[in-house]
Design a protein around this motif. Structure first.
Motif, PDB file in Angstrom:
ATOM      1  N   LYS A   1       0.880  -1.168   0.177  1.00 25.84           N
ATOM      2  CA  LYS A   1       0.073   0.284   0.182  1.00 25.84           C
ATOM      3  C   LYS A   1       1.046   1.231   0.279  1.00 25.84           C
ATOM      4  CE  LYS A   1      -0.620   1.972   4.232  1.00 25.84           C
ATOM      5  NZ  LYS A   1       0.196   2.290   5.436  1.00 25.84           N
TER       6      LYS A   1
ATOM      7  N   HIS B   1      -0.347  -6.171   5.791  1.00 25.77           N
ATOM      8  CA  HIS B   1       0.938  -6.357   6.564  1.00 25.77           C
ATOM      9  C   HIS B   1      -0.205  -6.786   8.161  1.00 25.77           C
ATOM     10  CE1 HIS B   1       1.288  -2.608   9.103  1.00 25.77           C
ATOM     11  NE2 HIS B   1       2.037  -3.788   9.569  1.00 25.77           N
ATOM     12  N   TYR B   2      -1.094  -6.291   8.196  1.00 17.26           N
ATOM     13  CA  TYR B   2      -1.715  -6.476   9.081  1.00 17.26           C
ATOM     14  C   TYR B   2      -2.386  -8.079   8.893  1.00 17.26           C
ATOM     15  CZ  TYR B   2      -2.128  -2.570  12.104  1.00 17.26           C
ATOM     16  OH  TYR B   2      -1.407  -1.985  13.553  1.00 17.26           O
TER      17      TYR B   2
ATOM     18  N   LYS C   1      -0.213 -11.026  10.069  1.00 19.33           N
ATOM     19  CA  LYS C   1       0.164 -10.838  11.425  1.00 19.33           C
ATOM     20  C   LYS C   1      -0.428 -12.478  12.607  1.00 19.33           C
ATOM     21  CE  LYS C   1      -0.015  -5.542  12.333  1.00 19.33           C
ATOM     22  NZ  LYS C   1       1.233  -5.266  13.326  1.00 19.33           N
TER      23      LYS C   1
ATOM     24  N   GLU D   1      -1.714   3.568  18.518  1.00 18.89           N
ATOM     25  CA  GLU D   1      -0.426   4.325  18.814  1.00 18.89           C
ATOM     26  C   GLU D   1      -0.037   4.909  18.881  1.00 18.89           C
ATOM     27  OE1 GLU D   1       1.118   2.687  14.472  1.00 18.89           O
ATOM     28  OE2 GLU D   1       0.056   3.915  13.431  1.00 18.89           O
TER      29      GLU D   1
ATOM     30  N   ARG E   1       7.733  11.073   8.896  1.00 19.44           N
ATOM     31  CA  ARG E   1       6.725  10.837   7.647  1.00 19.44           C
ATOM     32  C   ARG E   1       6.208  11.915   7.581  1.00 19.44           C
ATOM     33  NH1 ARG E   1       3.882   6.043   9.192  1.00 19.44           N
ATOM     34  NH2 ARG E   1       3.904   5.255   7.213  1.00 19.44           N
TER      35      ARG E   1
ATOM     36  N   TYR F   1       4.934  12.241   3.713  1.00 19.60           N
ATOM     37  CA  TYR F   1       3.408  10.895   3.104  1.00 19.60           C
ATOM     38  C   TYR F   1       2.704  11.425   3.913  1.00 19.60           C
ATOM     39  CZ  TYR F   1       1.089   6.641   4.035  1.00 19.60           C
ATOM     40  OH  TYR F   1       0.126   5.918   4.117  1.00 19.60           O
TER      41      TYR F   1
ATOM     42  N   ASP G   1      -4.272   5.609   5.700  1.00 19.17           N
ATOM     43  CA  ASP G   1      -2.649   5.282   6.454  1.00 19.17           C
ATOM     44  C   ASP G   1      -3.353   3.984   7.047  1.00 19.17           C
ATOM     45  OD1 ASP G   1      -0.076   4.888   6.467  1.00 19.17           O
ATOM     46  OD2 ASP G   1      -0.661   5.737   8.746  1.00 19.17           O
ATOM     47  N   MET G   2      -4.392   4.308   7.588  1.00 18.29           N
ATOM     48  CA  MET G   2      -4.939   2.669   8.453  1.00 18.29           C
ATOM     49  C   MET G   2      -6.291   2.162   7.938  1.00 18.29           C
ATOM     50  SD  MET G   2      -2.281   2.229  10.380  1.00 18.29           S
ATOM     51  CE  MET G   2      -2.475   1.058  12.685  1.00 18.29           C
TER      52      MET G   2
ATOM     53  N   HIS H   1      -5.448  -1.286   6.638  1.00 21.81           N
ATOM     54  CA  HIS H   1      -5.709  -2.304   7.648  1.00 21.81           C
ATOM     55  C   HIS H   1      -6.836  -3.111   8.275  1.00 21.81           C
ATOM     56  CE1 HIS H   1      -0.979  -2.153   6.653  1.00 21.81           C
ATOM     57  NE2 HIS H   1      -1.602  -0.588   7.167  1.00 21.81           N
TER      58      HIS H   1
ATOM     59  N   LYS I   1      -3.083   8.181  16.034  1.00 19.70           N
ATOM     60  CA  LYS I   1      -1.762   8.209  16.245  1.00 19.70           C
ATOM     61  C   LYS I   1      -1.744   8.702  17.864  1.00 19.70           C
ATOM     62  CE  LYS I   1       0.381   7.633  12.200  1.00 19.70           C
ATOM     63  NZ  LYS I   1       1.179   5.704  12.195  1.00 19.70           N
TER      64      LYS I   1
ATOM     65  N   LYS J   1      -0.527   1.358  22.590  1.00 15.10           N
ATOM     66  CA  LYS J   1       0.031   0.937  21.569  1.00 15.10           C
ATOM     67  C   LYS J   1      -0.927  -0.338  21.437  1.00 15.10           C
ATOM     68  CE  LYS J   1       1.601  -0.813  17.240  1.00 15.10           C
ATOM     69  NZ  LYS J   1       1.384  -0.279  15.891  1.00 15.10           N
TER      70      LYS J   1
ATOM     71  N   THR K   1      -3.578  -3.068  18.864  1.00 16.07           N
ATOM     72  CA  THR K   1      -4.220  -3.585  18.181  1.00 16.07           C
ATOM     73  C   THR K   1      -5.526  -5.187  18.583  1.00 16.07           C
ATOM     74  OG1 THR K   1      -2.377  -3.064  16.538  1.00 16.07           O
ATOM     75  CG2 THR K   1      -4.025  -4.693  15.846  1.00 16.07           C
TER      76      THR K   1
HETATM   77  C1  BG6 Z   1       2.051   1.291   8.473  1.00 15.36           C
HETATM   78  C2  BG6 Z   1       1.310   2.530   8.620  1.00 15.36           C
HETATM   79  O1  BG6 Z   1       1.203   0.524   7.270  1.00 15.36           O
HETATM   80  O2  BG6 Z   1       1.266   0.211   9.406  1.00 15.36           O
HETATM   81  C3  BG6 Z   1       1.824   3.998   9.702  1.00 15.36           C
HETATM   82  O3  BG6 Z   1       2.374   3.281   7.310  1.00 15.36           O
HETATM   83  C4  BG6 Z   1       1.953   2.863  11.057  1.00 15.36           C
HETATM   84  O4  BG6 Z   1       1.590   4.555   9.548  1.00 15.36           O
HETATM   85  C5  BG6 Z   1       2.297   1.253  10.499  1.00 15.36           C
HETATM   86  O5  BG6 Z   1       2.741   2.808  11.911  1.00 15.36           O
HETATM   87  C6  BG6 Z   1       1.347   0.705  12.292  1.00 15.36           C
HETATM   88  O6  BG6 Z   1       2.116  -1.097  11.619  1.00 15.36           O
HETATM   89  P1  BG6 Z   1       2.015  -1.869  12.988  1.00 15.36           P
HETATM   90  O7  BG6 Z   1       2.167  -3.671  12.620  1.00 15.36           O
HETATM   91  O8  BG6 Z   1       2.759  -1.474  13.991  1.00 15.36           O
HETATM   92  O9  BG6 Z   1       0.774  -2.012  13.752  1.00 15.36           O
END
Ligand code: BG6
Length: 483
Positions: free
Chosen positions: A149, A179-180, A183, A217, A224, A227, A236-237, A241, A341, A346, A348
């Protein structure tokens, strides 16, 4: 299957932090093919040996497992070569093809070629077209393209990008990393739901009151801003994700499921997601931006004072949403999603709140609903919150927890899972174009409302759990587990 792994952006941050360590850990787990060649590409001229040294350094710094066997590490590094490439110069692709072929011959590799584009999305199109034009894509084996992405910044740009990519690669050859989805706990959701009769029996709107998905987060915009200030939490999220997590938890899979089943079911979730109506949007979506606050006892600046951010930025750093999936299983069950953010912690996680049909057994306010908490990161775990009687305090309810945590160091990282799957041609945990397109379609009204100034940003202090409006959004419900 034996292959060549061609990495665009091999001198970049992602390669260093994630991709090289992932390849090395796959190698340690004997999940790399028996024979492989890895070719890194970047703008600068670098000698093969110097590139190998960079890879070595990155593994020492970022690999989750240390190097213990020097001999096999040397073998691993020996698979790396480097070629300088300017993405817009066709001659550089011809040179690359020569190197790819030379290594294929030396190692007796079939022409299976994986192209990993660890570069900005503005380069996807030109690279894909040049791979095709140079003959790199004309293989006797398979070819695959891995991209990350952002896939566009709205529906139209995503469609444009996809149209261009599919001129050189078919949908089956494109692996879109979210990438989520890599996991381990996200990959575990299906098993959790389908292989536990106890949960499976309760997995319906008869028993589930609501589903909450949080990705908070603590970091701010970091370096960044260039961006992020044009992207925000929404792009972004959320569009990727968060909606992927929602699809993964909401899909209903048959017992024996193929990658196609997973993708079809995810698509069906997106198709059942109730579209946002213009006049309802502010009762379903909250956007926020952090202002100065405190994190771990230290003052931190607000978003507008972050380096590189416009002083009058109207960018969102937080989003909360209330969604409805209008299908047989989820009718009437709200899905609450939030991400931001500079929040307090932190975390998820997905929390499933169960209904309280036994409310009559409730003696006082100490009664809490049953919760299934699925922690995705940074620690991984599953907790079931139950009620019990506390004899000391005269029969009040007391929550008890059935839980398990797995040790993260033993878990493969998301990139390991994803590169491994792509090398085997398993697209289960990659985003299909249908999902990407439907996600953008759902998000479009929010983008429009933002543009028209109909979704004013709600300020929240750095170090908090987000703006008050995100709590109000839930009405009588509440976000669980905020300390
Ligand atoms: C990324 C975002 O895709 O995922 C970032 O661009 C974010 O802004 C990150 O910090 C969070 O990933 P994770 O794996 O740390 O939850």
């Amino acid at each position: 299957m034996d292959m060549t792994f061609v990495l665009f952006g091999a001198t970049g941050d992602l390669a260093k932090r994630k991709i090289f360590p992932a390849l090395y850990n796959l190698f340690l787990d004997q999940k790399m093919p028996e024979k492989f060649s890895i070719i890194g590409l970047g703008r600068r001229e670098i000698a093969h040996e110097d590139f190998q040294k960079q890879v070595e350094q990155s593994i020492h710094t970022f690999s989750r497992r240390a190097v213990t066997d020097q001999k096999s590490f040397k073998d691993f590094l020996g698979a790396f070569r480097y070629s300088a490439l300017d993405v817009g110069r066709p001659e550089d692709y011809v040179k690359l093809l020569e190197l790819v072929k030379q290594r294929e011959q030396e190692l007796n590799l079939p022409e299976n070629r994986m192209f990993y584009l660890s570069v900005g999305p503005e380069f996807f199109e030109v690279i894909a077209a040049n791979i095709q034009a140079s003959g790199l894509g004309a293989t006797k084996g398979w070819k695959r393209l891995i991209i990350e992405k952002p896939f566009g910044r709205d529906l139209q740009s995503a469609r444009d990008l996809n149209e261009k990519l599919t001129k050189s690669f078919t949908e089956e050859e494109i692996y879109r990393i979210d990438h989520y989805l890599g996991k381990p706990m996200v990959q575990n959701l299906e098993v959790l739901e389908n292989s536990n009769p106890v949960l499976h029996a309760l997995w319906t709107n008869r028993y589930i009151a609501n589903v909450q998905i949080t990705a908070s987060e603590t970091v701010g915009v970091e370096e960044r801003a260039g961006y992020y200030d044009h992207s925000g939490a929404l792009r972004d999220m959320f569009q990727n994700h968060m909606l992927q997590l929602m699809m993964m938890i909401a899909m209903q899979l048959p017992k024996e499921s193929s990658p196609e089943d997973v993708r079809n079911k995810k698509r069906m979730v997106m198709e059942s997601l109730r579209p946002l109506q213009e006049d309802q949007i502010s009762s379903q979506i909250v956007l926020g931006q952090y202002v100065a606050g405190e994190m771990n006892g230290q003052p931190v600046v607000g978003y507008k004072d972050e380096p590189g951010v416009a002083v009058d930025s109207q960018n969102n750093t937080f989003i909360a949403a209330k969604l409805w999936i209008d299908n047989y299983f989820w009718e009437g069950v709200p899905f609450y999603i939030r991400t931001g953010k500079r929040m307090k912690e932190k975390s998820t996680r997905i929390v499933i709140e169960f209904k309280e049909p036994l409310k009559s057994a409730k003696v006082d306010d100490s009664y809490v609903p049953n919760l299934l908490v699925i922690e995705i990161g940074p620690k991984e775990g599953i907790t079931l919150q139950l009620n019990s009687k506390d004899r000391v305090s005269d029969g009040q309810f007391e929550p008890v927890y059935v839980n398990c945590y797995s040790s993260l160091t033993e878990q493969p990282e998301a990139y390991e899972n994803l590169i491994y799957d792509a090398s085997r041609g398993d697209a289960t945990f990659f985003a299909h174009w249908n999902e990407v397109e439907l996600s953008w379609m759902w998000v479009e009204p929010i983008l429009k409302a933002v543009e028209q100034g109909k979704l004013p940003l709600q300020p929240y202090a750095a170090g908090s759990y987000g703006p008050q409006a995100a709590f109000d959004l839930l009405g009588d419900d509440q976000w669980w587990l905020d300390e």
